[in-house]
Motif scaffolding. Sequence first.
Motif, PDB file in Angstrom:
ATOM      1  N   CYS A 126       0.977  -1.154  -0.166  1.00  0.00           N
ATOM      2  CA  CYS A 126       0.004  -0.171   0.063  1.00  0.00           C
ATOM      3  C   CYS A 126       0.541   1.324   0.455  1.00  0.00           C
ATOM      4  CB  CYS A 126      -1.179   0.287   1.151  1.00  0.00           C
ATOM      5  SG  CYS A 126      -0.516  -0.204   2.921  1.00  0.00           S
ATOM      6  N   ASN A 127       2.141   1.233   0.468  1.00  0.00           N
ATOM      7  CA  ASN A 127       3.373   2.480   0.432  1.00  0.00           C
ATOM      8  C   ASN A 127       3.965   2.602   0.007  1.00  0.00           C
ATOM      9  OD1 ASN A 127       1.273   3.500   2.001  1.00  0.00           O
ATOM     10  ND2 ASN A 127       1.792   2.155   4.462  1.00  0.00           N
ATOM     11  N   ILE A 128       4.867   1.750  -0.166  1.00  0.00           N
ATOM     12  CA  ILE A 128       5.515   1.559  -1.063  1.00  0.00           C
ATOM     13  C   ILE A 128       5.572   0.545  -2.199  1.00  0.00           C
ATOM     14  CG2 ILE A 128       7.061   1.784   0.404  1.00  0.00           C
ATOM     15  CD1 ILE A 128       7.871  -0.776   1.035  1.00  0.00           C
ATOM     16  N   ILE A 129       6.013   0.621  -3.169  1.00  0.00           N
ATOM     17  CA  ILE A 129       6.021  -0.812  -4.678  1.00  0.00           C
ATOM     18  C   ILE A 129       6.921  -1.864  -4.047  1.00  0.00           C
ATOM     19  CG2 ILE A 129       7.719  -1.284  -6.555  1.00  0.00           C
ATOM     20  CD1 ILE A 129       7.821   1.264  -7.632  1.00  0.00           C
ATOM     21  N   GLN A 134      11.420  -3.504  -6.992  1.00  0.00           N
ATOM     22  CA  GLN A 134      12.206  -3.124  -6.435  1.00  0.00           C
ATOM     23  C   GLN A 134      13.546  -3.318  -7.647  1.00  0.00           C
ATOM     24  OE1 GLN A 134      12.627  -1.081  -2.753  1.00  0.00           O
ATOM     25  NE2 GLN A 134      10.718  -1.381  -2.124  1.00  0.00           N
ATOM     26  N   THR A 135      14.146  -1.585  -8.267  1.00  0.00           N
ATOM     27  CA  THR A 135      15.107  -1.537  -9.130  1.00  0.00           C
ATOM     28  C   THR A 135      16.668  -1.075  -7.810  1.00  0.00           C
ATOM     29  OG1 THR A 135      15.238   0.714  -9.377  1.00  0.00           O
ATOM     30  CG2 THR A 135      14.613  -1.212 -10.676  1.00  0.00           C
ATOM     31  N   PRO A 136      17.855  -1.664  -7.874  1.00  0.00           N
ATOM     32  CA  PRO A 136      18.943  -1.235  -6.905  1.00  0.00           C
ATOM     33  C   PRO A 136      18.638   0.287  -6.073  1.00  0.00           C
ATOM     34  CG  PRO A 136      19.496  -2.792  -8.770  1.00  0.00           C
ATOM     35  CD  PRO A 136      18.481  -2.399  -8.863  1.00  0.00           C
ATOM     36  N   GLU A 137      18.406   1.094  -7.642  1.00  0.00           N
ATOM     37  CA  GLU A 137      18.599   2.688  -7.038  1.00  0.00           C
ATOM     38  C   GLU A 137      17.473   2.875  -6.418  1.00  0.00           C
ATOM     39  OE1 GLU A 137      19.280   1.485 -10.697  1.00  0.00           O
ATOM     40  OE2 GLU A 137      21.104   1.277 -10.266  1.00  0.00           O
TER      41      GLU A 137
END
Length: 291
Positions: A126-129, A134-137
């Motif tokens: 709900c709050n993040i991907i 996620q990509t490293p960056e």
Amino acid sequence: MSVDGEVRRLRTEADEPGWEVDPDDEWGVAVVATVGRQLKLRREAVGMRAGDFGKAVGYGEDLVYKIESGKRIPRPEYLDRADEVLGAGGLLSAMKEDVDKVRYPKKVRALAEMEAKAVEIGVYECNIIAGLLQTPEHARAVIKAAQPPYSLDDVERMVAARLARQSVFDRDPAPSIHFVLEEAPLRRQVGGTMVWRQQLERLLEVGRLHYVTLQVMPTNTEAHPGLDGRIELLKFPDGTAAGRSDGAFNGRPITDPKQLRILELRYGTIRAQALSSRESLAFIEQLLGET
């Protein structure tokens, strides 16, 4: 300094963020101590001083001592080079698998082991991907945003752990994986425009895999059962399952069938309210086109 006729700057502790040993991880401490002891015994058996060995593998003498005393986790390439220099016949290189696991926190190792065994993985964020996407960056930017801030060592350890879990995409046969992500985190330009665009491109790449279903929950929608936190459901080949939800059962992992049915009901309702996979990929493409 010359090694094989080439000048090489030796690695020092300052070059090695994220490779410290977690003193609270008893198994990890034991593994690193054992590997360090083997490295030292083999070095001494061939009559090589720590400084000369360090030059041969590209590490400073101080870091060699710390690895041998179990205070630092050796990189995989360190073990490969040590195996070659000390003529260990592959025995030191063979330690890479256990050493690689040690680098990651205990909680992350346990989660990664379950995900590696699962035949079906379902995640709502709900709050993040989701970390698996996620990509490293992007991961580094998210982790660095924590307050109080993590040390550089901890940031790199956590980024590496998060990326290591993504090995589930390399499995053959692959598990069935489905994600539901909220629209708002997709619009948040974490790490700047370029990092954000790369993250959206990564979502499109993964979302097009034949064994992955990626859905977006529009912000302009009715209330749904995921508003109080993330949900993860894992199903295993023997018919058992495990789950976790921030908003249910105190956030602890559960395996009880009655409790799992509650999470499955909530997750199923969330999926039903989200955009379809095709609509979701089109939505992400539209976000990319707006920049």
